[in-house]
Design a protein around this motif. Structure first.
Motif, PDB file in Angstrom:
ATOM      1  N   ILE A   1      11.696   8.323  13.001  1.00 30.78           N
ATOM      2  CA  ILE A   1      11.094   7.240  13.787  1.00 30.78           C
ATOM      3  C   ILE A   1      11.203   5.939  13.003  1.00 30.78           C
ATOM      4  CG2 ILE A   1       9.441   8.700  15.040  1.00 30.78           C
ATOM      5  CD1 ILE A   1       7.304   7.766  13.001  1.00 30.78           C
ATOM      6  N   PHE A   2      11.254   4.815  13.728  1.00 28.90           N
ATOM      7  CA  PHE A   2      11.180   3.516  13.082  1.00 28.90           C
ATOM      8  C   PHE A   2       9.713   3.135  12.992  1.00 28.90           C
ATOM      9  CE2 PHE A   2      15.679   2.864  14.020  1.00 28.90           C
ATOM     10  CZ  PHE A   2      16.076   2.233  12.846  1.00 28.90           C
ATOM     11  N   VAL A   3       9.316   2.669  11.815  1.00 33.79           N
ATOM     12  CA  VAL A   3       7.941   2.215  11.592  1.00 33.79           C
ATOM     13  C   VAL A   3       7.997   0.756  11.168  1.00 33.79           C
ATOM     14  CG1 VAL A   3       5.853   2.529  10.216  1.00 33.79           C
ATOM     15  CG2 VAL A   3       7.206   4.526  10.898  1.00 33.79           C
ATOM     16  N   PRO A   4       7.479  -0.154  11.999  1.00 32.57           N
ATOM     17  CA  PRO A   4       7.456  -1.570  11.621  1.00 32.57           C
ATOM     18  C   PRO A   4       6.220  -1.859  10.751  1.00 32.57           C
ATOM     19  CG  PRO A   4       6.677  -1.330  13.860  1.00 32.57           C
ATOM     20  CD  PRO A   4       7.039   0.044  13.371  1.00 32.57           C
ATOM     21  N   ILE A   5       6.434  -2.588   9.666  1.00 34.81           N
ATOM     22  CA  ILE A   5       5.333  -2.974   8.784  1.00 34.81           C
ATOM     23  C   ILE A   5       5.323  -4.486   8.673  1.00 34.81           C
ATOM     24  CG2 ILE A   5       4.380  -2.845   6.452  1.00 34.81           C
ATOM     25  CD1 ILE A   5       5.558  -0.071   6.227  1.00 34.81           C
ATOM     26  N   ARG A   6       4.178  -5.072   8.969  1.00 35.37           N
ATOM     27  CA  ARG A   6       4.023  -6.529   8.851  1.00 35.37           C
ATOM     28  C   ARG A   6       3.876  -6.893   7.380  1.00 35.37           C
ATOM     29  NH1 ARG A   6       3.116  -9.170  13.624  1.00 35.37           N
ATOM     30  NH2 ARG A   6       2.276 -10.961  12.504  1.00 35.37           N
ATOM     31  N   VAL A   7       4.614  -7.894   6.974  1.00 34.28           N
ATOM     32  CA  VAL A   7       4.582  -8.303   5.583  1.00 34.28           C
ATOM     33  C   VAL A   7       3.471  -9.314   5.334  1.00 34.28           C
ATOM     34  CG1 VAL A   7       5.906  -9.398   3.725  1.00 34.28           C
ATOM     35  CG2 VAL A   7       7.019  -7.793   5.288  1.00 34.28           C
ATOM     36  N   ASN A   8       3.209 -10.191   6.278  1.00 35.98           N
ATOM     37  CA  ASN A   8       2.162 -11.212   6.094  1.00 35.98           C
ATOM     38  C   ASN A   8       0.845 -10.729   6.630  1.00 35.98           C
ATOM     39  OD1 ASN A   8       4.283 -12.589   5.142  1.00 35.98           O
ATOM     40  ND2 ASN A   8       4.216 -14.220   6.628  1.00 35.98           N
TER      41      ASN A   8
ATOM     42  N   ASP B   1       2.345   7.984  -2.119  1.00 34.28           N
ATOM     43  CA  ASP B   1       0.978   7.514  -1.913  1.00 34.28           C
ATOM     44  C   ASP B   1       0.987   6.439  -0.836  1.00 34.28           C
ATOM     45  OD1 ASP B   1      -0.181   9.010  -4.108  1.00 34.28           O
ATOM     46  OD2 ASP B   1       0.737   7.534  -5.449  1.00 34.28           O
ATOM     47  N   VAL B   2       0.033   6.525   0.075  1.00 31.15           N
ATOM     48  CA  VAL B   2      -0.138   5.491   1.095  1.00 31.15           C
ATOM     49  C   VAL B   2      -1.626   5.184   1.198  1.00 31.15           C
ATOM     50  CG1 VAL B   2       0.229   4.827   3.497  1.00 31.15           C
ATOM     51  CG2 VAL B   2       1.862   6.371   2.386  1.00 31.15           C
ATOM     52  N   ASP B   3      -1.977   3.928   0.960  1.00 29.02           N
ATOM     53  CA  ASP B   3      -3.361   3.494   1.110  1.00 29.02           C
ATOM     54  C   ASP B   3      -3.633   3.343   2.605  1.00 29.02           C
ATOM     55  OD1 ASP B   3      -5.738   2.101   1.350  1.00 29.02           O
ATOM     56  OD2 ASP B   3      -5.237   0.609  -0.166  1.00 29.02           O
ATOM     57  N   PRO B   4      -4.538   4.130   3.169  1.00 30.48           N
ATOM     58  CA  PRO B   4      -4.780   4.089   4.615  1.00 30.48           C
ATOM     59  C   PRO B   4      -5.212   2.725   5.141  1.00 30.48           C
ATOM     60  CG  PRO B   4      -6.058   5.864   3.592  1.00 30.48           C
ATOM     61  CD  PRO B   4      -5.384   5.100   2.497  1.00 30.48           C
ATOM     62  N   SER B   5      -5.824   1.895   4.290  1.00 30.06           N
ATOM     63  CA  SER B   5      -6.284   0.577   4.743  1.00 30.06           C
ATOM     64  C   SER B   5      -5.218  -0.508   4.558  1.00 30.06           C
ATOM     65  CB  SER B   5      -7.555   0.177   3.990  1.00 30.06           C
ATOM     66  OG  SER B   5      -7.276   0.026   2.608  1.00 30.06           O
ATOM     67  N   SER B   6      -4.063  -0.158   4.010  1.00 26.85           N
ATOM     68  CA  SER B   6      -3.001  -1.128   3.754  1.00 26.85           C
ATOM     69  C   SER B   6      -2.131  -1.335   4.992  1.00 26.85           C
ATOM     70  CB  SER B   6      -2.115  -0.626   2.609  1.00 26.85           C
ATOM     71  OG  SER B   6      -1.370   0.504   3.051  1.00 26.85           O
ATOM     72  N   ALA B   7      -1.211  -2.291   4.891  1.00 26.74           N
ATOM     73  CA  ALA B   7      -0.267  -2.534   5.986  1.00 26.74           C
ATOM     74  C   ALA B   7       0.549  -1.284   6.286  1.00 26.74           C
ATOM     75  CB  ALA B   7       0.651  -3.706   5.632  1.00 26.74           C
ATOM     76  N   ALA B   8       0.978  -0.580   5.258  1.00 22.13           N
ATOM     77  CA  ALA B   8       1.759   0.646   5.465  1.00 22.13           C
ATOM     78  C   ALA B   8       0.922   1.731   6.135  1.00 22.13           C
ATOM     79  CB  ALA B   8       2.322   1.154   4.140  1.00 22.13           C
ATOM     80  N   GLY B   9      -0.306   1.895   5.681  1.00 24.05           N
ATOM     81  CA  GLY B   9      -1.192   2.895   6.273  1.00 24.05           C
ATOM     82  C   GLY B   9      -1.546   2.568   7.711  1.00 24.05           C
ATOM     83  N   GLN B  10      -1.817   1.302   7.987  1.00 27.48           N
ATOM     84  CA  GLN B  10      -2.139   0.880   9.349  1.00 27.48           C
ATOM     85  C   GLN B  10      -0.951   1.050  10.287  1.00 27.48           C
ATOM     86  OE1 GLN B  10      -5.247  -0.157  10.507  1.00 27.48           O
ATOM     87  NE2 GLN B  10      -5.870   0.631   8.523  1.00 27.48           N
TER      88      GLN B  10
ATOM     89  N   GLY C   1       0.786  -1.226   0.000  1.00 28.80           N
ATOM     90  CA  GLY C   1       0.000   0.000   0.000  1.00 28.80           C
ATOM     91  C   GLY C   1       0.819   1.277   0.000  1.00 28.80           C
ATOM     92  N   LEU C   2       2.134   1.140  -0.151  1.00 24.57           N
ATOM     93  CA  LEU C   2       3.048   2.281  -0.109  1.00 24.57           C
ATOM     94  C   LEU C   2       3.720   2.434  -1.461  1.00 24.57           C
ATOM     95  CD1 LEU C   2       4.897   4.398   1.338  1.00 24.57           C
ATOM     96  CD2 LEU C   2       6.334   2.460   2.014  1.00 24.57           C
ATOM     97  N   ARG C   3       3.594   3.608  -2.058  1.00 24.52           N
ATOM     98  CA  ARG C   3       4.269   3.894  -3.315  1.00 24.52           C
ATOM     99  C   ARG C   3       5.378   4.906  -3.036  1.00 24.52           C
ATOM    100  NH1 ARG C   3       2.703   2.631  -8.116  1.00 24.52           N
ATOM    101  NH2 ARG C   3       0.537   2.408  -7.477  1.00 24.52           N
ATOM    102  N   VAL C   4       6.602   4.518  -3.362  1.00 27.47           N
ATOM    103  CA  VAL C   4       7.737   5.411  -3.145  1.00 27.47           C
ATOM    104  C   VAL C   4       8.294   5.868  -4.482  1.00 27.47           C
ATOM    105  CG1 VAL C   4       8.342   4.335  -0.936  1.00 27.47           C
ATOM    106  CG2 VAL C   4       9.498   3.590  -3.031  1.00 27.47           C
ATOM    107  N   ASP C   5       8.995   6.986  -4.436  1.00 30.94           N
ATOM    108  CA  ASP C   5       9.651   7.503  -5.631  1.00 30.94           C
ATOM    109  C   ASP C   5      10.876   8.280  -5.187  1.00 30.94           C
ATOM    110  OD1 ASP C   5      10.181   8.146  -8.288  1.00 30.94           O
ATOM    111  OD2 ASP C   5       8.109   8.718  -8.699  1.00 30.94           O
TER     112      ASP C   5
END
Length: 103
Positions: free
Chosen positions: A96-103, A42-51, A8-12
């Motif tokens: 800050i460190f932001v942990p994102i769950r992959v599964n 872009d960050v989808d608020p409902s995605s793992a990155a957004g959460q 859910g995270l788009r980087v550039d």
């Protein structure tokens, strides 16, 4: 061609994020602008990155303690990570460190 989204995270490239570049901010406020980073566009608020709390206007400097300066480096680094990926994020002059769950 825009890089594909990851969790859910788009980087550039940082230069694509004109708000930071065009705002005339002192580089001391955002050292990632000169040291290297990717921009969260872009960050989808409902995605793992957004959460996990990521949002646009964030600069990602590291994936699992590895500096990332390009979208390709970001994609390579997250592909090598485990079930949780730690991103070092710079936002509003704070890191800050932001942990994102992959599964």
């Amino acid at each position: 061609n825009r890089p594909p989204a990851w969790r859910g995270l788009r980087v550039d490239y940082v230069t694509a994020f004109r708000k930071f570049i065009g705002a005339g901010l002192p580089t001391g406020a955002y050292p990632a602008l000169t040291e290297g980073a990717v921009a969260a566009l872009d960050v989808d608020p409902s995605s793992a990155a957004g959460q996990a709390g990521l949002r646009p206007e964030s600069l990602i400097t590291h994936v699992e303690n590895v500096r990332v300066k390009t979208p390709a480096e970001f994609r390579d680094a997250v592909a090598k990570s485990g079930k949780t990926v730690a991103l070092l994020v710079q936002r509003e002059g704070v890191q800050i460190f932001v942990p994102i769950r992959v599964n």
